[in-house]
Design an enzyme around this catalytic site. Structure first.
Site, PDB file in Angstrom:
ATOM      1  N   SER A 224       0.798  -1.007   0.100  1.00  0.00           N
ATOM      2  CA  SER A 224      -0.050  -0.094   0.087  1.00  0.00           C
ATOM      3  C   SER A 224       0.806   1.144   0.174  1.00  0.00           C
ATOM      4  O   SER A 224       2.120   1.331   0.293  1.00  0.00           O
ATOM      5  CB  SER A 224      -0.652   0.004   1.330  1.00  0.00           C
ATOM      6  OG  SER A 224      -1.331   1.148   1.297  1.00  0.00           O
ATOM      7  N   TYR A 237      -2.462  -0.917  10.495  1.00  0.00           N
ATOM      8  CA  TYR A 237      -2.696  -1.309   9.070  1.00  0.00           C
ATOM      9  C   TYR A 237      -1.484  -1.139   8.118  1.00  0.00           C
ATOM     10  O   TYR A 237      -0.683  -1.816   7.707  1.00  0.00           O
ATOM     11  CB  TYR A 237      -3.902  -0.790   8.423  1.00  0.00           C
ATOM     12  CG  TYR A 237      -3.974  -0.941   6.990  1.00  0.00           C
ATOM     13  CD1 TYR A 237      -4.463  -2.144   6.388  1.00  0.00           C
ATOM     14  CD2 TYR A 237      -3.464   0.001   5.987  1.00  0.00           C
ATOM     15  CE1 TYR A 237      -4.590  -2.106   5.037  1.00  0.00           C
ATOM     16  CE2 TYR A 237      -3.612  -0.075   4.694  1.00  0.00           C
ATOM     17  CZ  TYR A 237      -4.114  -1.151   4.266  1.00  0.00           C
ATOM     18  OH  TYR A 237      -4.160  -1.482   2.838  1.00  0.00           O
TER      19      TYR A 237
HETATM   20  P1  NAD Z   1     -11.777  -5.660  -0.632  1.00  0.00           P
HETATM   21  O1  NAD Z   1     -12.391  -5.615   0.640  1.00  0.00           O
HETATM   22  O2  NAD Z   1     -12.500  -5.824  -1.788  1.00  0.00           O
HETATM   23  O3  NAD Z   1     -10.640  -7.095  -0.709  1.00  0.00           O
HETATM   24  C1  NAD Z   1     -10.197  -7.441   0.539  1.00  0.00           C
HETATM   25  C2  NAD Z   1     -10.312  -8.926   0.763  1.00  0.00           C
HETATM   26  O4  NAD Z   1      -9.431  -9.436   1.877  1.00  0.00           O
HETATM   27  C3  NAD Z   1     -11.866  -9.261   0.969  1.00  0.00           C
HETATM   28  O5  NAD Z   1     -12.694  -9.356  -0.243  1.00  0.00           O
HETATM   29  C4  NAD Z   1     -11.689 -10.821   1.790  1.00  0.00           C
HETATM   30  O6  NAD Z   1     -12.139 -11.830   0.874  1.00  0.00           O
HETATM   31  C5  NAD Z   1     -10.234 -10.609   2.070  1.00  0.00           C
HETATM   32  N1  NAD Z   1     -10.098 -11.131   3.462  1.00  0.00           N
HETATM   33  C6  NAD Z   1     -10.053 -10.231   4.618  1.00  0.00           C
HETATM   34  N2  NAD Z   1      -9.844 -10.888   5.619  1.00  0.00           N
HETATM   35  C7  NAD Z   1      -9.777 -12.022   5.306  1.00  0.00           C
HETATM   36  C8  NAD Z   1      -9.502 -13.394   6.208  1.00  0.00           C
HETATM   37  N3  NAD Z   1      -9.543 -13.374   7.534  1.00  0.00           N
HETATM   38  N4  NAD Z   1      -9.769 -14.562   5.413  1.00  0.00           N
HETATM   39  C9  NAD Z   1     -10.280 -14.615   4.086  1.00  0.00           C
HETATM   40  N5  NAD Z   1     -10.129 -13.496   3.421  1.00  0.00           N
HETATM   41  C10 NAD Z   1     -10.013 -12.246   3.985  1.00  0.00           C
HETATM   42  O7  NAD Z   1     -10.781  -4.480  -0.531  1.00  0.00           O
HETATM   43  P2  NAD Z   1      -9.303  -4.247  -1.595  1.00  0.00           P
HETATM   44  O8  NAD Z   1      -9.304  -2.780  -1.274  1.00  0.00           O
HETATM   45  O9  NAD Z   1      -9.512  -4.710  -2.881  1.00  0.00           O
HETATM   46  O10 NAD Z   1      -8.212  -4.944  -0.655  1.00  0.00           O
HETATM   47  C11 NAD Z   1      -7.251  -5.832  -1.301  1.00  0.00           C
HETATM   48  C12 NAD Z   1      -6.006  -5.418  -0.970  1.00  0.00           C
HETATM   49  O11 NAD Z   1      -5.684  -4.114  -1.334  1.00  0.00           O
HETATM   50  C13 NAD Z   1      -5.721  -5.434   0.671  1.00  0.00           C
HETATM   51  O12 NAD Z   1      -4.379  -6.065   0.963  1.00  0.00           O
HETATM   52  C14 NAD Z   1      -5.818  -4.115   0.995  1.00  0.00           C
HETATM   53  O13 NAD Z   1      -4.781  -3.807   2.148  1.00  0.00           O
HETATM   54  C15 NAD Z   1      -4.853  -3.606  -0.278  1.00  0.00           C
HETATM   55  N6  NAD Z   1      -5.050  -1.952  -0.649  1.00  0.00           N
HETATM   56  C16 NAD Z   1      -6.185  -1.421  -0.739  1.00  0.00           C
HETATM   57  C17 NAD Z   1      -6.566  -0.008  -1.103  1.00  0.00           C
HETATM   58  C18 NAD Z   1      -7.460   0.563  -1.145  1.00  0.00           C
HETATM   59  O14 NAD Z   1      -7.565   1.716  -0.943  1.00  0.00           O
HETATM   60  N7  NAD Z   1      -8.711   0.019  -1.380  1.00  0.00           N
HETATM   61  C19 NAD Z   1      -5.256   0.697  -0.860  1.00  0.00           C
HETATM   62  C20 NAD Z   1      -3.821  -0.080  -0.677  1.00  0.00           C
HETATM   63  C21 NAD Z   1      -3.882  -1.539  -0.850  1.00  0.00           C
END
Ligand code: NAD
Ligand code: MG
Length: 332
Positions: A224, A237
């Site tokens: 991130s 986080y």
């Molecule tokens: P999202 O909620 O769509 O995806 C996150 C997924 O993590 C969920 O769909 C879920 O299936 C999974 N998850 C969480 N806890 C879990 C568990 N205990 N067991 C199994 N699965 C679990 O959101 P996203 O933003 O697409 O997140 C994906 C990645 O991107 C994450 O690592 C997040 O930290 C990272 N990220 C997101 C952003 C943002 O702004 N959205 C920015 C930087 C990094």
């Protein structure tokens, strides 16, 4: 709305919305059928992605992308493959929604068979992704379960490899983020769950996968912008994302001898379920992404090509790298 992890102030904000602004939110579900055909012809030079203000909204964690307003764009109707991952076998955690879903759709359209992991509560989102993978003519494998368990992580990897007939792409993407204004509000349970989900699970899954990965395989971790420029209300986080970044760089050195590449993607603010389920305080959702130079959040579809590039042998000299997509501020 009954998430015990919501802080008191956030809970009263959400409850305040329940009968008012939230009920008045009558935005029709965006027309985005799961199996819409990919249009022929050139892609638009500058897709008109949604800009703030966004409707006030909040879901109980882990939430569903299919209930977000507007619905995130994961490339359902836009991603066009060109055989860049033909015959490859990929496991993607958090593949039901958000960034993981965008990677899953793109990998399938590039010719890969794809296994996705997600939580049982996310089955409706997962079913859409599985249909999209099959619509691309590829094998789709669903392995729901909680990656906070080491035993489940081991089963996840062996089951993915068994059902796919091997494994050569691993995307550690699942993640958890809960906003807390003060360190005093971060419970040990929250700290523990954030590290278990974001760091321990990546370690357990990668450790189980390495013995199965052939030369040329690719591991991609989702870090991130917070690994470089931590938000003050998500310090637990952000610490996990810093750990992921350093783990990626170290493991890349170790696995280079086996010609297994390890890279990370560092997104800025992206419009995903994670944000509307406690990742941001609810009052920040309407202006989410506005403070970037781009003035809007990214859509998951805007990251798909980065995951494809890192998965593909086209980037065969790239290892230990972190690829940013941050809308102009705070990248690697
Ligand atoms: P999202 O909620 O769509 O995806 C996150 C997924 O993590 C969920 O769909 C879920 O299936 C999974 N998850 C969480 N806890 C879990 C568990 N205990 N067991 C199994 N699965 C679990 O959101 P996203 O933003 O697409 O997140 C994906 C990645 O991107 C994450 O690592 C997040 O930290 C990272 N990220 C997101 C952003 C943002 O702004 N959205 C920015 C930087 C990094
Ligand atoms: Mg999800």
């Amino acid at each position: 709305m009954d998430d015990p992890k919501l802080s008191k102030s956030r809970r009263s904000f959400v409850e305040g919305m329940a009968g008012g602004a939230l009920a008045a939110l009558a935005v029709p579900a965006a027309a985005q059928p799961a199996e819409a055909p990919v249009p022929a012809g050139p892609r638009p030079l500058a897709p008109g992605y949604p800009r703030p203000p966004f409707p006030v909204q909040q879901q109980t964690w882990p939430g569903l992308a299919s209930r977000m307003q507007p619905r995130p764009d994961h490339g359902e109707t836009s991603y066009k493959g060109s055989g860049r991952l033909m015959g490859r076998k990929a496991l993607i955690t958090g593949g039901d929604s958000g960034i993981g879903r965008a990677a899953a759709i793109a990998f399938a359209r590039e010719g890969a068979d794809v296994a996705i992991n997600y939580l049982p509560a996310e089955e409706p989102d997962a079913q859409e992704v599985l249909q999209l993978i099959r619509a691309a003519g590829r094998k789709a494998v669903a392995i729901p379960g909680d990656i906070k368990s080491e035993a489940f992580c081991q089963r996840l990897v062996s089951e993915a490899a068994r059902q796919l007939g091997g494994l050569d792409i691993l995307v550690n993407n699942a993640g958890r983020q809960f906003s807390c204004d003060s360190i005093l509000d971060i419970s040990t349970a929250q700290f523990d769950e954030t590290f278990k989900t974001n760091v321990y699970a990546m370690f357990w899954i990668t450790k189980a996968a390495v013995p199965l990965l052939p030369a040329g395989a690719s591991i991609i971790n989702t870090a991130s912008v917070n690994a470089y420029d931590p938000g003050e209300n998500i310090i637990d986080y952000a610490a996990t994302k810093g750990a992921i970044m350093i783990f990626t760089k170290g493991l890349a050195k170790q696995l280079a001898k086996q010609n297994i590449r390890v890279n990370a993607v560092a997104p800025g603010p992206f419009w995903t379920a994670l944000q509307v389920t406690g990742g941001q305080s609810p009052d920040k959702i309407p202006t989410f992404g506005q403070d970037t130079p781009m003035g809007r959040p990214g859509q998951p579809a805007e990251l798909a090509a980065v995951y494809v590039l890192l998965a593909s042998p086209e980037s065969s000299y790239a290892t230990g790298q972190v690829y940013g997509a941050v809308g102009g501020r705070g990248g690697p």
